[in-house]
Scaffold this motif. Structure first.
Motif, PDB file in Angstrom:
ATOM      1  N   THR A   1       0.885  -1.215  -0.059  1.00 46.30           N
ATOM      2  CA  THR A   1       0.081  -0.021  -0.150  1.00 46.30           C
ATOM      3  C   THR A   1       0.812   1.160   0.061  1.00 46.30           C
ATOM      4  O   THR A   1       2.277   1.184   0.172  1.00 46.30           O
ATOM      5  N   LYS A   2       0.234   2.485  -0.142  1.00 54.18           N
ATOM      6  CA  LYS A   2       1.055   3.802  -0.210  1.00 54.18           C
ATOM      7  C   LYS A   2       1.516   3.985   1.008  1.00 54.18           C
ATOM      8  O   LYS A   2       2.799   4.561   0.991  1.00 54.18           O
ATOM      9  N   ASP A   3       1.401   3.566   2.378  1.00 58.22           N
ATOM     10  CA  ASP A   3       1.707   3.632   3.535  1.00 58.22           C
ATOM     11  C   ASP A   3       2.844   2.362   3.889  1.00 58.22           C
ATOM     12  O   ASP A   3       3.162   1.936   4.921  1.00 58.22           O
ATOM     13  N   ASN A   4       3.338   1.887   2.863  1.00 57.68           N
ATOM     14  CA  ASN A   4       4.417   0.783   3.026  1.00 57.68           C
ATOM     15  C   ASN A   4       3.995  -0.599   3.722  1.00 57.68           C
ATOM     16  O   ASN A   4       4.824  -1.139   4.344  1.00 57.68           O
ATOM     17  N   VAL A   5       2.534  -1.009   3.739  1.00 57.78           N
ATOM     18  CA  VAL A   5       2.222  -2.199   4.449  1.00 57.78           C
ATOM     19  C   VAL A   5       1.855  -3.231   3.167  1.00 57.78           C
ATOM     20  O   VAL A   5       1.137  -2.906   2.283  1.00 57.78           O
ATOM     21  N   PHE A   6       2.505  -4.363   3.276  1.00 53.23           N
ATOM     22  CA  PHE A   6       2.314  -5.213   2.459  1.00 53.23           C
ATOM     23  C   PHE A   6       0.952  -6.093   2.762  1.00 53.23           C
ATOM     24  O   PHE A   6       0.884  -6.420   3.809  1.00 53.23           O
ATOM     25  N   VAL A   7       0.137  -6.480   1.863  1.00 57.01           N
ATOM     26  CA  VAL A   7      -1.201  -6.903   2.204  1.00 57.01           C
ATOM     27  C   VAL A   7      -1.561  -8.044   0.745  1.00 57.01           C
ATOM     28  O   VAL A   7      -0.988  -8.113  -0.208  1.00 57.01           O
ATOM     29  N   ASN A   8      -2.326  -9.054   1.237  1.00 56.47           N
ATOM     30  CA  ASN A   8      -2.549  -9.914   0.326  1.00 56.47           C
ATOM     31  C   ASN A   8      -4.261  -9.757  -0.154  1.00 56.47           C
ATOM     32  O   ASN A   8      -5.009  -9.666   0.639  1.00 56.47           O
ATOM     33  N   VAL A   9      -4.381  -9.277  -1.481  1.00 52.99           N
ATOM     34  CA  VAL A   9      -5.640  -9.097  -1.913  1.00 52.99           C
ATOM     35  C   VAL A   9      -6.075 -10.343  -2.670  1.00 52.99           C
ATOM     36  O   VAL A   9      -5.433 -10.851  -3.584  1.00 52.99           O
ATOM     37  N   VAL A  10      -7.212 -10.993  -2.331  1.00 46.59           N
ATOM     38  CA  VAL A  10      -7.856 -11.923  -2.735  1.00 46.59           C
ATOM     39  C   VAL A  10      -8.928 -11.482  -3.773  1.00 46.59           C
ATOM     40  O   VAL A  10     -10.028 -10.945  -3.191  1.00 46.59           O
ATOM     41  N   ALA A  11      -8.931 -11.929  -5.203  1.00 45.61           N
ATOM     42  CA  ALA A  11     -10.026 -11.541  -5.998  1.00 45.61           C
ATOM     43  C   ALA A  11     -10.738 -12.937  -6.577  1.00 45.61           C
ATOM     44  O   ALA A  11      -9.786 -13.756  -6.901  1.00 45.61           O
ATOM     45  N   SER A  12     -11.888 -12.971  -6.694  1.00 45.06           N
ATOM     46  CA  SER A  12     -12.743 -14.083  -7.309  1.00 45.06           C
ATOM     47  C   SER A  12     -13.103 -13.593  -8.682  1.00 45.06           C
ATOM     48  O   SER A  12     -13.885 -12.779  -9.019  1.00 45.06           O
ATOM     49  N   VAL A  13     -12.360 -14.132  -9.660  1.00 42.01           N
ATOM     50  CA  VAL A  13     -12.879 -14.065 -10.961  1.00 42.01           C
ATOM     51  C   VAL A  13     -13.792 -15.132 -11.501  1.00 42.01           C
ATOM     52  O   VAL A  13     -13.474 -16.185 -11.599  1.00 42.01           O
ATOM     53  N   GLN A  14     -14.903 -14.543 -12.158  1.00 42.65           N
ATOM     54  CA  GLN A  14     -15.756 -15.298 -12.937  1.00 42.65           C
ATOM     55  C   GLN A  14     -15.663 -15.438 -14.471  1.00 42.65           C
ATOM     56  O   GLN A  14     -15.865 -14.155 -14.781  1.00 42.65           O
ATOM     57  N   TYR A  15     -15.609 -16.469 -15.114  1.00 39.77           N
ATOM     58  CA  TYR A  15     -15.429 -16.224 -16.515  1.00 39.77           C
ATOM     59  C   TYR A  15     -16.081 -17.673 -17.232  1.00 39.77           C
ATOM     60  O   TYR A  15     -15.772 -18.434 -16.569  1.00 39.77           O
ATOM     61  N   ARG A  16     -16.102 -17.395 -18.512  1.00 38.52           N
ATOM     62  CA  ARG A  16     -16.404 -18.585 -19.254  1.00 38.52           C
ATOM     63  C   ARG A  16     -16.319 -17.989 -20.679  1.00 38.52           C
ATOM     64  O   ARG A  16     -16.228 -16.632 -21.084  1.00 38.52           O
ATOM     65  N   ALA A  17     -15.977 -19.307 -21.567  1.00 39.69           N
ATOM     66  CA  ALA A  17     -15.911 -18.849 -22.963  1.00 39.69           C
ATOM     67  C   ALA A  17     -17.098 -18.592 -23.848  1.00 39.69           C
ATOM     68  O   ALA A  17     -18.072 -19.318 -23.568  1.00 39.69           O
ATOM     69  N   LEU A  18     -17.168 -17.916 -24.547  1.00 34.11           N
ATOM     70  CA  LEU A  18     -18.397 -17.378 -25.613  1.00 34.11           C
ATOM     71  C   LEU A  18     -18.409 -18.248 -26.691  1.00 34.11           C
ATOM     72  O   LEU A  18     -17.568 -18.846 -27.266  1.00 34.11           O
ATOM     73  N   ALA A  19     -19.739 -18.910 -26.781  1.00 31.97           N
ATOM     74  CA  ALA A  19     -19.861 -19.818 -27.703  1.00 31.97           C
ATOM     75  C   ALA A  19     -19.454 -19.415 -29.392  1.00 31.97           C
ATOM     76  O   ALA A  19     -18.890 -20.103 -30.157  1.00 31.97           O
ATOM     77  N   ASN A  20     -19.885 -18.092 -29.513  1.00 30.14           N
ATOM     78  CA  ASN A  20     -19.368 -17.638 -30.826  1.00 30.14           C
ATOM     79  C   ASN A  20     -18.026 -17.275 -31.093  1.00 30.14           C
ATOM     80  O   ASN A  20     -17.546 -17.146 -32.085  1.00 30.14           O
ATOM     81  N   LYS A  21     -17.207 -17.450 -30.085  1.00 24.64           N
ATOM     82  CA  LYS A  21     -15.884 -16.984 -30.063  1.00 24.64           C
ATOM     83  C   LYS A  21     -15.046 -18.266 -29.446  1.00 24.64           C
ATOM     84  O   LYS A  21     -13.802 -18.159 -28.862  1.00 24.64           O
ATOM     85  N   ALA A  22     -15.585 -19.547 -29.474  1.00 25.21           N
ATOM     86  CA  ALA A  22     -15.144 -20.495 -28.795  1.00 25.21           C
ATOM     87  C   ALA A  22     -13.678 -20.801 -29.415  1.00 25.21           C
ATOM     88  O   ALA A  22     -12.803 -21.239 -28.959  1.00 25.21           O
ATOM     89  N   ASN A  23     -13.624 -20.624 -30.969  1.00 22.81           N
ATOM     90  CA  ASN A  23     -12.256 -21.134 -31.721  1.00 22.81           C
ATOM     91  C   ASN A  23     -11.110 -20.056 -31.224  1.00 22.81           C
ATOM     92  O   ASN A  23      -9.972 -20.473 -30.847  1.00 22.81           O
TER      93      ASN A  23
END
Length: 274
Positions: free
Chosen positions: A62-84
């Motif tokens: 962070t800006k005040d020099n503190v180390f943190v672990n940021v946990v992000a959950s990313v939801q994704y899927r492939a689009l059928a029309n762009k599967a290739n």
């Protein structure tokens, strides 16, 4: 996905990549498809169209020099029309998404202090969402040592505040005690002054009354007699006390003349001629 002779079965929520002699030809939808392998047709692989979730843990400062672990959950899927495109252009989907998230988080969090990072999780998620469609910042977790340090800092701040409040209270008590002591001394001095004034007034009245009732006596004679009487009364009280520490210097009836002279001077100074 199954393969039976020249037929291929594609499962639900899945697509398959059909190639002819190693070149992409078509995207196979769920169901059964004819695959003449003797004509060079083959299935290069399959791709799931289901919604998937990737939890990304990113360590940053962070800006005040503190180390943190940021946990992000990313939801994704492939689009059928762009599967290739998803199948042929992305070699490792999860690693590439993780790289995007790392870039955004490490560009956003260092601009914020630790407290602001906790308060602005939605803003960080929005920044990631600009790069990826479905992103949720679920937690910002400082390192354990940082947590302990933060707790110690907060405890020290609370102790410092309590010490300041205690010092302020003690200061008020001391001020009130000093004010009370000053008031007490003032009243004591006022009482002593009034007592001495009463003694002087009483002596003056006694001298004037005795001189008027006994012809031929002067004020000095009356005062000397009063002082002698007071002297002997004082000696009597000192002798009656078992643990008396009072000492008269010089001692003896002759010293009364000096005392009388001092009293007369005091009376004259206290009551100047009108």
């Amino acid at each position: 996905m199954g393969n039976l002779s020249c037929c291929v079965k594609v499962d639900q929520s899945t697509v398959a990549m059909k190639e002819r002699f190693g070149k992409f030809e078509d995207v196979l939808e769920p169901g059964c498809h004819c695959m003449p392998w003797f004509l060079g047709s083959s299935v290069a692989g399959s791709l799931s169209l289901r919604l998937q979730q990737l939890d990304v843990r990113c360590e940053t400062k962070t800006k005040d020099n503190v180390f943190v672990n940021v946990v992000a959950s990313v939801q994704y899927r492939a689009l059928a029309n762009k599967a290739n495109d998803a199948f042929y252009k992305l070699t490792n989907t999860r690693s590439q998404i993780q790289a995007y998230v790392f870039d955004v988080i490490r560009a956003s969090v260092p601009k914020l202090n630790l407290d602001a990072a906790f308060e602005q999780k939605n803003e960080i998620a929005k920044a990631v969402e600009d790069e990826l469609e479905k992103t949720l910042i679920v937690d910002i977790e400082p390192d354990e040592r940082v947590k302990r340090a933060m707790n110690e800092i907060n405890a020290a701040a609370r102790l410092r505040l309590a010490a300041n409040e205690k010092a302020e209270a003690e200061k008020i008590v001391q001020i009130k005690r000093a004010e009370g002591d000053a008031e007490s001394k003032f009243l004591s001095g006022l009482g002593i002054a009034r007592q001495r004034q009463a003694i002087v007034d009483g002596l003056r009245d006694s001298v004037l009354g005795f001189s008027g009732n006994v012809p031929g006596t002067s004020a000095k004679d009356v005062l000397d007699m009063v002082l002698i009487t007071q002297y002997f009364d004082t000696m009597k009280e000192i002798g009656a006390a078992s643990k008396s520490t009072a000492v008269f210097i010089p001692h003896g009836p002759g010293a009364v003349n000096d005392i009388a002279a001092q009293v007369r001077d005091g009376l004259l100074q206290a009551n100047p001629p009108q």
